[in-house]
Motif scaffolding. Structure first.
Motif, PDB file in Angstrom:
ATOM      1  N   PRO A  40       0.814  -1.222   0.000  1.00 36.56           N
ATOM      2  CA  PRO A  40       0.000   0.000   0.000  1.00 36.56           C
ATOM      3  C   PRO A  40       0.844   1.267   0.000  1.00 36.56           C
ATOM      4  CG  PRO A  40      -0.777  -1.579   1.642  1.00 36.56           C
ATOM      5  CD  PRO A  40       0.561  -2.063   1.170  1.00 36.56           C
ATOM      6  N   VAL A  41       0.235   2.335  -0.494  1.00 34.04           N
ATOM      7  CA  VAL A  41       0.898   3.640  -0.562  1.00 34.04           C
ATOM      8  C   VAL A  41       0.031   4.642   0.195  1.00 34.04           C
ATOM      9  CG1 VAL A  41       1.623   5.495  -2.121  1.00 34.04           C
ATOM     10  CG2 VAL A  41       1.942   3.115  -2.787  1.00 34.04           C
ATOM     11  N   PRO A  42       0.605   5.489   1.041  1.00 31.84           N
ATOM     12  CA  PRO A  42      -0.176   6.503   1.744  1.00 31.84           C
ATOM     13  C   PRO A  42      -0.932   7.410   0.770  1.00 31.84           C
ATOM     14  CG  PRO A  42       2.026   6.348   2.668  1.00 31.84           C
ATOM     15  CD  PRO A  42       2.030   5.518   1.410  1.00 31.84           C
ATOM     16  N   LEU A  43      -2.081   7.919   1.214  1.00 32.33           N
ATOM     17  CA  LEU A  43      -2.923   8.739   0.348  1.00 32.33           C
ATOM     18  C   LEU A  43      -2.173   9.945  -0.207  1.00 32.33           C
ATOM     19  CD1 LEU A  43      -5.628   9.512  -0.896  1.00 32.33           C
ATOM     20  CD2 LEU A  43      -6.254  10.591   1.287  1.00 32.33           C
ATOM     21  N   ALA A  44      -1.394  10.614   0.649  1.00 34.77           N
ATOM     22  CA  ALA A  44      -0.670  11.799   0.183  1.00 34.77           C
ATOM     23  C   ALA A  44       0.305  11.452  -0.932  1.00 34.77           C
ATOM     24  CB  ALA A  44       0.077  12.448   1.352  1.00 34.77           C
ATOM     25  N   GLU A  45       0.987  10.317  -0.788  1.00 34.17           N
ATOM     26  CA  GLU A  45       1.939   9.897  -1.812  1.00 34.17           C
ATOM     27  C   GLU A  45       1.226   9.498  -3.097  1.00 34.17           C
ATOM     28  OE1 GLU A  45       5.204   9.935  -1.855  1.00 34.17           O
ATOM     29  OE2 GLU A  45       5.426  10.696   0.168  1.00 34.17           O
ATOM     30  N   ALA A  46       0.123   8.756  -2.959  1.00 29.45           N
ATOM     31  CA  ALA A  46      -0.640   8.343  -4.137  1.00 29.45           C
ATOM     32  C   ALA A  46      -1.195   9.551  -4.879  1.00 29.45           C
ATOM     33  CB  ALA A  46      -1.775   7.411  -3.713  1.00 29.45           C
ATOM     34  N   GLY A  47      -1.696  10.527  -4.125  1.00 30.99           N
ATOM     35  CA  GLY A  47      -2.231  11.735  -4.758  1.00 30.99           C
ATOM     36  C   GLY A  47      -1.154  12.558  -5.429  1.00 30.99           C
ATOM     37  N   ARG A  48       0.019  12.671  -4.795  1.00 34.20           N
ATOM     38  CA  ARG A  48       1.119  13.421  -5.385  1.00 34.20           C
ATOM     39  C   ARG A  48       1.569  12.801  -6.695  1.00 34.20           C
ATOM     40  NH1 ARG A  48       4.896  11.133  -3.601  1.00 34.20           N
ATOM     41  NH2 ARG A  48       5.991  10.673  -5.529  1.00 34.20           N
ATOM     42  N   HIS A  49       1.717  11.489  -6.679  1.00 36.32           N
ATOM     43  CA  HIS A  49       2.149  10.790  -7.887  1.00 36.32           C
ATOM     44  C   HIS A  49       1.135  10.953  -9.023  1.00 36.32           C
ATOM     45  CE1 HIS A  49       1.814   6.999 -10.301  1.00 36.32           C
ATOM     46  NE2 HIS A  49       3.008   7.430 -10.653  1.00 36.32           N
ATOM     47  N   ALA A  50      -0.159  10.792  -8.695  1.00 35.94           N
ATOM     48  CA  ALA A  50      -1.197  10.907  -9.722  1.00 35.94           C
ATOM     49  C   ALA A  50      -1.258  12.322 -10.291  1.00 35.94           C
ATOM     50  CB  ALA A  50      -2.549  10.511  -9.139  1.00 35.94           C
ATOM     51  N   LEU A  51      -1.135  13.322  -9.417  1.00 42.43           N
ATOM     52  CA  LEU A  51      -1.197  14.709  -9.879  1.00 42.43           C
ATOM     53  C   LEU A  51      -0.004  15.041 -10.765  1.00 42.43           C
ATOM     54  CD1 LEU A  51      -2.632  17.423  -9.802  1.00 42.43           C
ATOM     55  CD2 LEU A  51      -1.339  17.977  -7.727  1.00 42.43           C
ATOM     56  N   ALA A  52       1.185  14.601 -10.371  1.00 39.55           N
ATOM     57  CA  ALA A  52       2.368  14.859 -11.183  1.00 39.55           C
ATOM     58  C   ALA A  52       2.248  14.194 -12.552  1.00 39.55           C
ATOM     59  CB  ALA A  52       3.620  14.351 -10.462  1.00 39.55           C
ATOM     60  N   THR A  53       1.745  12.960 -12.567  1.00 38.89           N
ATOM     61  CA  THR A  53       1.540  12.271 -13.840  1.00 38.89           C
ATOM     62  C   THR A  53       0.513  12.991 -14.690  1.00 38.89           C
ATOM     63  OG1 THR A  53       2.037  10.151 -12.769  1.00 38.89           O
ATOM     64  CG2 THR A  53       0.942  10.069 -14.906  1.00 38.89           C
ATOM     65  N   ALA A  54      -0.580  13.445 -14.059  1.00 36.26           N
ATOM     66  CA  ALA A  54      -1.638  14.130 -14.794  1.00 36.26           C
ATOM     67  C   ALA A  54      -1.131  15.404 -15.455  1.00 36.26           C
ATOM     68  CB  ALA A  54      -2.796  14.456 -13.844  1.00 36.26           C
ATOM     69  N   VAL A  55      -0.335  16.168 -14.717  1.00 39.38           N
ATOM     70  CA  VAL A  55       0.156  17.439 -15.259  1.00 39.38           C
ATOM     71  C   VAL A  55       1.134  17.196 -16.409  1.00 39.38           C
ATOM     72  CG1 VAL A  55       1.530  19.491 -14.750  1.00 39.38           C
ATOM     73  CG2 VAL A  55      -0.209  18.716 -13.117  1.00 39.38           C
ATOM     74  N   VAL A  56       2.145  16.364 -16.166  1.00 42.03           N
ATOM     75  CA  VAL A  56       3.180  16.173 -17.184  1.00 42.03           C
ATOM     76  C   VAL A  56       2.634  15.425 -18.396  1.00 42.03           C
ATOM     77  CG1 VAL A  56       5.435  15.173 -17.659  1.00 42.03           C
ATOM     78  CG2 VAL A  56       4.993  16.228 -15.445  1.00 42.03           C
ATOM     79  N   ALA A  57       1.943  14.304 -18.159  1.00 40.57           N
ATOM     80  CA  ALA A  57       1.438  13.504 -19.274  1.00 40.57           C
ATOM     81  C   ALA A  57       0.298  14.218 -19.997  1.00 40.57           C
ATOM     82  CB  ALA A  57       0.973  12.145 -18.766  1.00 40.57           C
ATOM     83  N   GLY A  58      -0.578  14.898 -19.237  1.00 36.06           N
ATOM     84  CA  GLY A  58      -1.690  15.599 -19.860  1.00 36.06           C
ATOM     85  C   GLY A  58      -1.229  16.755 -20.729  1.00 36.06           C
ATOM     86  N   VAL A  59      -0.336  17.579 -20.189  1.00 37.57           N
ATOM     87  CA  VAL A  59       0.200  18.698 -20.970  1.00 37.57           C
ATOM     88  C   VAL A  59       1.008  18.180 -22.156  1.00 37.57           C
ATOM     89  CG1 VAL A  59       1.782  20.657 -20.929  1.00 37.57           C
ATOM     90  CG2 VAL A  59       0.201  20.298 -19.024  1.00 37.57           C
ATOM     91  N   GLY A  60       1.789  17.130 -21.926  1.00 36.16           N
ATOM     92  CA  GLY A  60       2.576  16.564 -23.018  1.00 36.16           C
ATOM     93  C   GLY A  60       1.702  16.056 -24.148  1.00 36.16           C
TER      94      GLY A  60
END
Length: 313
Positions: free
Chosen positions: A154-174
């Motif tokens: 398992p991954v803590p919520l804060a870590e899971a949210g940080r990872h998802a948000l970073a992926t969303a920004v970089v991959a989405g903008v890309g």
């Protein structure tokens, strides 16, 4: 550097699963055409991490459904750069509840969204989407029946949210930028981002570098294969890499899994099953390096921060 080969039993189970999927894809291709066969293969690859992690039936089924939904969002957004970027971002954020249960459980959701937006599917997009769901469900059903998979981490919520948000920004903008520029194959960038960003903030610089190198080398080799080899050979190579990726997932050897899974995704997506094997080698390489570089930069910035909770990859 020695290769950490998985145990024979793990390799045998992974091989049996991949061979079964490949045989079914061949039958589907003969009966329904290359589009459905492509969808089945992509769905199986997208759900491979869920198949390799023993999280129970319900989370695995949720991953399979989200694989089809992510690909479908991409199909609906095809030809519209902003909408394509939003689809990839939404698929990235959908990872949060799944990542909380187990790291890497839904890593390839944004990749599937990018593939749906970038592949030349035309009117077959809806049918291919359905077969993505079939492929994903097939893999998770087989893994559940075989009682296969590593224990979840398992991954803590804060870590899971940080990872998802970073992926969303970089991959989405890309995706938005590559679509607006008419490159049409921004999923290569998304493959690199999704793979490299699945890195712990506590991972060492050497481990993170190895993941970046593995991803880039894997995609470079896949690029060369799709440019030089016929479709049958390319898909056979994707099958072998799929076996290794699934086996390495089961034994948590994520650095080697990164290269194998990234290359397998590219081989299937650019195999020529739907239209011509698209794009040029230089474009693929540049997009991969750009995605890996951006993801590695974000990891370095985050790992230098004061809040370094324990997480897993």
């Amino acid at each position: 550097m020695s290769v950490p080969w998985p145990p024979r039993r793990v390799l045998a189970l992974a091989a049996a699963l991949v061979v079964a999927v490949a045989a079914l894809a061949a039958l589907v291709g003969e009966a329904a055409g290359p589009g459905p066969a492509l969808g089945l293969l992509l769905g199986a690859l997208g759900a491979a991490s869920a198949a390799g992690t023993d999280v129970g039936v319900r989370p695995r089924v949720v991953v399979a459904v989200l694989c089809a939904a992510s690909f479908g969002l991409g199909v609906l957004s095809a030809g519209h750069p902003v909408a394509a970027g939003a689809a990839v971002a939404a698929a990235s954020l959908a990872q949060v509840p799944l990542t909380r249960r187990a790291a890497r459980l839904a890593t390839f959701l944004p990749v599937l969204a990018a593939l749906g937006a970038g592949l030349p599917l035309g009117r077959t997009g809806g049918v291919v989407t359905l077969w993505v769901g079939v492929g994903a469900l097939l893999v998770v059903a087989a893994a559940t029946a075989a009682r296969a998979g590593a224990a979840p981490q398992p991954v803590p919520l804060a870590e899971a949210g940080r990872h998802a948000l970073a992926t969303a920004v970089v991959a989405g903008v890309g995706t938005t930028v590559t679509s607006a520029l008419g490159l049409g194959h921004g999923y290569w960038l998304v493959v690199a981002v999704a793979t490299v960003l699945a890195v712990s903030r506590d991972e060492t610089a050497g481990q993170a570098t190895a993941r970046v190198v593995g991803t880039v080398v894997g995609v470079v080799l896949a690029v060369l294969a799709t440019g030089l080899a016929p479709t049958a050979v390319v898909l056979a190579g994707a099958g072998v890499l799929g076996v290794l990726a699934l086996a390495w997932t089961a034994v948590r050897e994520t650095r080697w899994m990164a290269g194998a899974s990234s290359a397998a995704i590219v081989l299937v997506g650019a195999s020529g099953l739907v239209g011509r094997a698209s794009g040029v080698a230089l474009e693929r390489l540049l997009l991969t390096v750009a995605g890996a570089g951006l993801a590695a930069l974000l990891w370095r910035l985050e790992s230098a921060g004061p809040d370094r909770r324990q997480t897993w990859t």
